[in-house]
Structures are given as C-alpha cells and as structure tokens.
Design a protein around this motif. Structure first.
Motif, mmCIF file in Angstrom:
data_model
loop_
_atom_site.group_PDB
_atom_site.id
_atom_site.type_symbol
_atom_site.label_atom_id
_atom_site.label_comp_id
_atom_site.label_asym_id
_atom_site.label_seq_id
_atom_site.Cartn_x
_atom_site.Cartn_y
_atom_site.Cartn_z
ATOM 1 N N ARG A 1 0.838 -1.204 0.000
ATOM 2 C CA ARG A 1 0.000 0.000 0.000
ATOM 3 C C ARG A 1 0.870 1.251 0.000
ATOM 4 N NH1 ARG A 1 -3.070 -3.109 3.893
ATOM 5 N NH2 ARG A 1 -5.084 -3.726 2.997
ATOM 6 N N LEU A 2 1.948 1.213 0.768
ATOM 7 C CA LEU A 2 2.844 2.363 0.852
ATOM 8 C C LEU A 2 3.499 2.631 -0.501
ATOM 9 C CD1 LEU A 2 4.150 4.459 2.770
ATOM 10 C CD2 LEU A 2 5.897 2.749 3.295
ATOM 11 N N LEU A 3 3.914 1.580 -1.181
ATOM 12 C CA LEU A 3 4.533 1.731 -2.499
ATOM 13 C C LEU A 3 3.532 2.249 -3.530
ATOM 14 C CD1 LEU A 3 6.594 -1.554 -2.399
ATOM 15 C CD2 LEU A 3 7.594 0.703 -2.819
ATOM 16 N N ASP A 4 2.324 1.706 -3.505
ATOM 17 C CA ASP A 4 1.301 2.151 -4.462
ATOM 18 C C ASP A 4 0.951 3.619 -4.242
ATOM 19 O OD1 ASP A 4 1.252 -0.355 -5.594
ATOM 20 O OD2 ASP A 4 -0.531 -1.024 -4.494
ATOM 21 N N ALA A 5 0.824 3.993 -2.973
ATOM 22 C CA ALA A 5 0.532 5.397 -2.668
ATOM 23 C C ALA A 5 1.704 6.291 -3.066
ATOM 24 C CB ALA A 5 0.222 5.557 -1.181
ATOM 25 N N GLY A 6 2.914 5.780 -2.898
ATOM 26 C CA GLY A 6 4.090 6.531 -3.300
ATOM 27 C C GLY A 6 4.137 6.764 -4.801
ATOM 28 N N ARG A 7 3.768 5.750 -5.551
ATOM 29 C CA ARG A 7 3.722 5.905 -7.010
ATOM 30 C C ARG A 7 2.720 6.983 -7.400
ATOM 31 N NH1 ARG A 7 1.048 0.964 -9.489
ATOM 32 N NH2 ARG A 7 -0.647 1.997 -8.362
ATOM 33 N N GLU A 8 1.539 6.944 -6.787
ATOM 34 C CA GLU A 8 0.512 7.937 -7.108
ATOM 35 C C GLU A 8 0.961 9.350 -6.729
ATOM 36 O OE1 GLU A 8 -2.328 7.448 -8.737
ATOM 37 O OE2 GLU A 8 -1.705 5.353 -9.008
ATOM 38 N N ALA A 9 1.769 9.444 -5.661
ATOM 39 C CA ALA A 9 2.216 10.758 -5.190
ATOM 40 C C ALA A 9 3.463 11.251 -5.913
ATOM 41 C CB ALA A 9 2.481 10.699 -3.683
ATOM 42 N N GLY A 10 4.043 10.398 -6.755
ATOM 43 C CA GLY A 10 5.252 10.792 -7.470
ATOM 44 C C GLY A 10 6.526 10.648 -6.662
ATOM 45 N N VAL A 11 6.527 9.765 -5.656
ATOM 46 C CA VAL A 11 7.733 9.528 -4.852
ATOM 47 C C VAL A 11 8.841 8.975 -5.749
ATOM 48 C CG1 VAL A 11 8.707 8.058 -3.031
ATOM 49 C CG2 VAL A 11 6.519 9.216 -2.669
ATOM 50 N N GLU A 12 10.044 9.476 -5.558
ATOM 51 C CA GLU A 12 11.168 9.132 -6.427
ATOM 52 C C GLU A 12 12.112 8.098 -5.818
ATOM 53 O OE1 GLU A 12 12.996 12.886 -7.030
ATOM 54 O OE2 GLU A 12 11.216 13.792 -7.952
#
Length: 252
Positions: free
Chosen positions: A78-89
């Motif tokens: 969930r953390l990774l998916d949310a990071g992708r949506e937020a543009g985490v690099e």
C-alpha cells in the motif's frame, strides 16, 4: 527535500527523523499515533495525504510479530502504491542483515517485504541493519525480571539506532541504488558477553545461564549469519558504551 518516514515514532524512525531534520530537510513523521500525519499501513488510511509532495519515503515501520505481515508486506505494498501515485522518487526500506537466511517467521516476513519493494513501482534502496542495541537490551531486561540472563551460544554485531539512523539518512538523500546497503555495529561479540556487559552496566542481579540453540537458528547464531564482515556503513558506538550511557540516563 520532503521526506516521509513511516514508523517515524519508533526506535529507528525517531532518530532518522531527527537526523534528516538536522540536515535541513522537511520531514513528515507517519504513524498511527503521529500528531499530524496519522497513517495506518494495515488499511492505507491517511497515506495519500501524508505522501503528497514527498520525494522520498523511508519505511521504518514495524508490527507485532504474529501479525507483522499485515504491516510489513501488505502494508508496504500500500505504501509503495501510494508513493507511485504521489510521485515519490525513492523508497528506502529498512530491513535486517541475514533475514533471508534465518528460519524465523519475523525474518521471513522481512524477506517478503524486501521482495515487495524489489518488484514495486518506485525506485528503491534496501538498508539492512544488524540488531539494535536497544533491542538486545530489551531482551535482557525482559529476562532479568526472572533473575536470569540467557547466554546463548552465538555472536551478534549490534548497532546503536543512532548510528543506523545516520546510515539510513545518508541513503535517503542519495539516488536510488536498486540494491542493498548493510549497516552494522563496530564489533562482533558473543551473546553471553553482551549479557554480562548489560548486567554490569545496569547493576542488575541475574544469573547468566548458558543455553544452546538447536537447529538452523543455532547454527545461524554460532556461524555469525546475523553479522556483516564488510558492511557498507559501520557504527561507532559499542554496546558497552551504549549500555553505560543508557544506565546513567536512567539514574538521573
């Protein structure tokens, strides 16, 4: 740089947050009980808002041993998916040296967590640390209630959480490595010697009881599977120095 730290109120997350803040970065502390960014990895609640605008996520989360997978595996997805949506690099996952070699359920969960990160949608680095001084001492504290200290046959290379935090911070502000970094304590020590060191520093009366550990777990401890001969980062605070300092603080 804006950096979110999942598990930011924990043993490692707190000093990581402090270290990154001291370096001038904007830090968001994420946990179920954080004053501002309350996040629950087991449900995903609060993740989208907490990660909005963040370039880096450090996952220093933890969970109760019997239900760790809900936080560390499913929650990490969930953390990774949310990071992708937020543009985490850059996603930095904190793990354990030797977790893929020890047949203990919690360590197996950490290995599964690493697999999720490696296959995930965000560029990553995994930081594997040896056991924290704080964890080793907590085990001795629990055993000393019964006036016994287990002197297990085997060795560890514990590291202070503060030392590990500096290594994690160094990784967090760098480029994703898509690989693993190891951080370990300054010295390898027999578990019985660590127990005796803690007993002396804490001025506790407890009997050291030599205990063999059978099977693959025993072999792992005896052969140093949980140590790192050539870590990428090596702490400077010995267990003895840490235990003495902690004991003085508790007496104040």
């Amino acid at each position: 740089m804006r950096i979110a730290i999942a598990g930011g109120t924990g043993t490692l997350g707190r000093p990581v947050a402090a270290e990154l803040s001291q370096r001038g970065h904007e830090v968001r502390v994420l946990s179920r009980h954080a004053p501002e960014y309350q996040v629950d990895l087991t449900t995903g609640a609060g993740l989208a808002a907490a990660l909005d605008g963040c370039q880096v996520v450090v996952d220093a989360s933890n969970g109760p041993p019997r239900a760790a997978a809900a936080t560390l595996v499913t929650g990490n997805q969930r953390l990774l998916d949310a990071g992708r949506e937020a543009g985490v690099e850059h996603h930095v996952c904190v793990s354990i040296v030797g977790c893929d070699r020890l047949p203990v359920r919690y360590y197996q969960v950490k290995t599964e967590q690493e697999d999720v990160v490696v296959r995930g949608p965000v560029p990553w680095t995994i930081v594997r640390a040896t056991q924290f001084h704080e964890l080793v001492a907590a085990l001795f504290v629990a055993a000393a209630r019964y006036r016994l200290l287990p002197a297990l046959r085997g060795v560890l290379q514990p590291v202070a959480a503060a030392d590990a935090a500096r290594a994690v911070a160094d990784v967090a502000v760098g480029e994703p490595r898509r690989g693993r970094v190891e951080v370990a304590g300054p010295e390898v020590a027999r578990i019985g010697d660590l127990a005796a060191t803690w007993r002396r520093a804490a001025s506790r009366r407890a009997l050291l009881v030599p205990l063999p550990v059978p099977g693959r777990v025993g072999r792992a401890l005896r052969d140093g599977w949980l140590t790192a001969a050539r870590p990428d980062a090596r702490g400077t605070i010995t267990f003895a120095a840490w235990a003495e300092s902690r004991s003085k603080q508790e007496r104040l």
